[in-house]
Design a protein around this motif. Structure first.
Motif, PDB file in Angstrom:
ATOM      1  N   GLY A 204       0.808  -1.217   0.000  1.00 43.55           N
ATOM      2  CA  GLY A 204       0.000   0.000   0.000  1.00 43.55           C
ATOM      3  C   GLY A 204       0.839   1.263   0.000  1.00 43.55           C
ATOM      4  N   TRP A 205       2.160   1.107   0.132  1.00 43.67           N
ATOM      5  CA  TRP A 205       3.057   2.262   0.228  1.00 43.67           C
ATOM      6  C   TRP A 205       3.846   2.509  -1.053  1.00 43.67           C
ATOM      7  CZ3 TRP A 205       3.093   5.738   4.070  1.00 43.67           C
ATOM      8  CH2 TRP A 205       2.391   5.408   5.218  1.00 43.67           C
ATOM      9  N   ASN A 206       3.500   1.859  -2.142  1.00 34.35           N
ATOM     10  CA  ASN A 206       4.262   2.022  -3.374  1.00 34.35           C
ATOM     11  C   ASN A 206       4.216   3.455  -3.915  1.00 34.35           C
ATOM     12  OD1 ASN A 206       3.439  -1.023  -3.345  1.00 34.35           O
ATOM     13  ND2 ASN A 206       5.264  -0.818  -4.616  1.00 34.35           N
ATOM     14  N   TRP A 207       3.174   4.196  -3.611  1.00 32.22           N
ATOM     15  CA  TRP A 207       3.078   5.575  -4.076  1.00 32.22           C
ATOM     16  C   TRP A 207       4.214   6.445  -3.548  1.00 32.22           C
ATOM     17  CZ3 TRP A 207       2.664   9.276  -0.334  1.00 32.22           C
ATOM     18  CH2 TRP A 207       2.280   8.846   0.934  1.00 32.22           C
ATOM     19  N   VAL A 208       4.790   6.071  -2.418  1.00 33.47           N
ATOM     20  CA  VAL A 208       5.900   6.835  -1.833  1.00 33.47           C
ATOM     21  C   VAL A 208       7.102   6.857  -2.776  1.00 33.47           C
ATOM     22  CG1 VAL A 208       7.492   6.929   0.130  1.00 33.47           C
ATOM     23  CG2 VAL A 208       5.107   6.347   0.508  1.00 33.47           C
ATOM     24  N   GLY A 209       7.214   5.845  -3.609  1.00 38.00           N
ATOM     25  CA  GLY A 209       8.336   5.770  -4.538  1.00 38.00           C
ATOM     26  C   GLY A 209       8.376   6.898  -5.548  1.00 38.00           C
ATOM     27  N   TRP A 210       7.236   7.549  -5.795  1.00 38.39           N
ATOM     28  CA  TRP A 210       7.222   8.666  -6.754  1.00 38.39           C
ATOM     29  C   TRP A 210       8.014   9.865  -6.248  1.00 38.39           C
ATOM     30  CZ3 TRP A 210       6.484   7.481 -11.428  1.00 38.39           C
ATOM     31  CH2 TRP A 210       5.650   6.424 -11.769  1.00 38.39           C
ATOM     32  N   ILE A 211       8.402   9.850  -4.982  1.00 44.72           N
ATOM     33  CA  ILE A 211       9.289  10.895  -4.455  1.00 44.72           C
ATOM     34  C   ILE A 211      10.640  10.826  -5.167  1.00 44.72           C
ATOM     35  CG2 ILE A 211      10.491  11.663  -2.362  1.00 44.72           C
ATOM     36  CD1 ILE A 211       8.061  10.681  -0.787  1.00 44.72           C
ATOM     37  N   GLY A 212      10.931   9.684  -5.802  1.00 46.13           N
ATOM     38  CA  GLY A 212      12.181   9.522  -6.545  1.00 46.13           C
ATOM     39  C   GLY A 212      12.364  10.514  -7.669  1.00 46.13           C
ATOM     40  N   ILE A 213      11.299  11.169  -8.078  1.00 45.02           N
ATOM     41  CA  ILE A 213      11.413  12.200  -9.121  1.00 45.02           C
ATOM     42  C   ILE A 213      12.260  13.368  -8.617  1.00 45.02           C
ATOM     43  CG2 ILE A 213      10.071  13.905 -10.420  1.00 45.02           C
ATOM     44  CD1 ILE A 213       7.854  11.777 -10.583  1.00 45.02           C
ATOM     45  N   VAL A 214      12.153  13.689  -7.341  1.00 45.02           N
ATOM     46  CA  VAL A 214      12.888  14.836  -6.783  1.00 45.02           C
ATOM     47  C   VAL A 214      14.403  14.652  -6.887  1.00 45.02           C
ATOM     48  CG1 VAL A 214      13.284  16.211  -4.701  1.00 45.02           C
ATOM     49  CG2 VAL A 214      10.968  15.493  -5.303  1.00 45.02           C
ATOM     50  N   PRO A 215      14.983  13.536  -6.417  1.00 45.25           N
ATOM     51  CA  PRO A 215      16.433  13.409  -6.562  1.00 45.25           C
ATOM     52  C   PRO A 215      16.884  13.348  -8.022  1.00 45.25           C
ATOM     53  CG  PRO A 215      15.533  11.437  -5.525  1.00 45.25           C
ATOM     54  CD  PRO A 215      14.434  12.428  -5.618  1.00 45.25           C
ATOM     55  N   ILE A 216      16.048  12.793  -8.890  1.00 44.81           N
ATOM     56  CA  ILE A 216      16.426  12.764 -10.307  1.00 44.81           C
ATOM     57  C   ILE A 216      16.469  14.180 -10.868  1.00 44.81           C
ATOM     58  CG2 ILE A 216      15.634  12.078 -12.598  1.00 44.81           C
ATOM     59  CD1 ILE A 216      14.783   9.424 -11.378  1.00 44.81           C
ATOM     60  N   LEU A 217      15.480  15.003 -10.548  1.00 40.44           N
ATOM     61  CA  LEU A 217      15.474  16.387 -11.039  1.00 40.44           C
ATOM     62  C   LEU A 217      16.635  17.204 -10.476  1.00 40.44           C
ATOM     63  CD1 LEU A 217      11.666  17.265 -11.033  1.00 40.44           C
ATOM     64  CD2 LEU A 217      13.163  16.869 -12.998  1.00 40.44           C
ATOM     65  N   THR A 218      16.944  17.007  -9.198  1.00 37.67           N
ATOM     66  CA  THR A 218      18.073  17.750  -8.627  1.00 37.67           C
ATOM     67  C   THR A 218      19.389  17.299  -9.251  1.00 37.67           C
ATOM     68  OG1 THR A 218      18.217  16.224  -6.755  1.00 37.67           O
ATOM     69  CG2 THR A 218      16.947  18.255  -6.434  1.00 37.67           C
ATOM     70  N   ALA A 219      19.477  16.037  -9.652  1.00 35.89           N
ATOM     71  CA  ALA A 219      20.690  15.555 -10.325  1.00 35.89           C
ATOM     72  C   ALA A 219      20.787  16.110 -11.742  1.00 35.89           C
ATOM     73  CB  ALA A 219      20.705  14.033 -10.359  1.00 35.89           C
ATOM     74  N   VAL A 220      19.653  16.163 -12.447  1.00 36.85           N
ATOM     75  CA  VAL A 220      19.656  16.670 -13.826  1.00 36.85           C
ATOM     76  C   VAL A 220      20.046  18.148 -13.864  1.00 36.85           C
ATOM     77  CG1 VAL A 220      18.144  17.221 -15.772  1.00 36.85           C
ATOM     78  CG2 VAL A 220      18.043  14.965 -14.726  1.00 36.85           C
ATOM     79  N   PHE A 221      19.494  18.949 -12.959  1.00 35.19           N
ATOM     80  CA  PHE A 221      19.772  20.375 -12.950  1.00 35.19           C
ATOM     81  C   PHE A 221      20.995  20.751 -12.126  1.00 35.19           C
ATOM     82  CE2 PHE A 221      15.214  20.270 -13.977  1.00 35.19           C
ATOM     83  CZ  PHE A 221      15.275  20.935 -15.188  1.00 35.19           C
ATOM     84  N   ALA A 222      21.596  19.786 -11.428  1.00 34.87           N
ATOM     85  CA  ALA A 222      22.785  19.997 -10.593  1.00 34.87           C
ATOM     86  C   ALA A 222      22.570  21.106  -9.576  1.00 34.87           C
ATOM     87  CB  ALA A 222      24.020  20.284 -11.455  1.00 34.87           C
ATOM     88  N   PHE A 223      21.345  21.222  -9.112  1.00 35.76           N
ATOM     89  CA  PHE A 223      21.013  22.238  -8.117  1.00 35.76           C
ATOM     90  C   PHE A 223      20.033  21.654  -7.117  1.00 35.76           C
ATOM     91  CE2 PHE A 223      18.291  25.629  -6.502  1.00 35.76           C
ATOM     92  CZ  PHE A 223      19.249  26.449  -5.935  1.00 35.76           C
ATOM     93  N   CYS A 224      20.366  21.807  -5.831  1.00 34.83           N
ATOM     94  CA  CYS A 224      19.509  21.315  -4.765  1.00 34.83           C
ATOM     95  C   CYS A 224      19.084  22.501  -3.894  1.00 34.83           C
ATOM     96  CB  CYS A 224      20.252  20.287  -3.918  1.00 34.83           C
ATOM     97  SG  CYS A 224      19.260  19.659  -2.551  1.00 34.83           S
TER      98      CYS A 224
END
Length: 98
Positions: A61-81
């Motif tokens: 029931g907690w699989n939706w939490v995995g969509w938070i993975g978009i945040v680290p991918i975006l910060t890696a792509v833009f090299a800005f946190c």
């Protein structure tokens, strides 16, 4: 009936100076995520998204939490946190001033 006179736009009369609108180097978004940190963020983000889809992970029931993975991918792509910016941190190597 109203009539609107269309006047030609003349930038010299408006005292338009494009150099006033350029951002200084200090005001631009600078990268604060180093290359090793970017790789770790991409791997962690992909694992979280794989958990959300679920690829190789059991359905919970907690699989939706995995969509938070978009945040680290975006910060890696833009090299800005934004969190690093707030904390005054950077994992980028020090740049030499010439």
């Amino acid at each position: 009936m109203t009539h609107i006179n269309a006047l030609p736009l003349r930038l010299d009369r408006l005292n338009f100076n494009p150099s006033l609108y350029r951002q200084s180097r200090k005001d631009r978004i600078m990268s604060n995520v180093g290359s090793v940190d970017r790789i770790v963020r991409i791997v962690a983000g992909l694992l979280l998204i794989a958990f959300a889809i679920p690829i190789g992970f059991p359905q919970t029931g907690w699989n939706w939490v995995g969509w938070i993975g978009i945040v680290p991918i975006l910060t890696a792509v833009f090299a800005f946190c934004p969190a690093y910016k707030l904390l005054g941190m950077s994992t980028c190597p020090a740049k030499r001033q010439v």
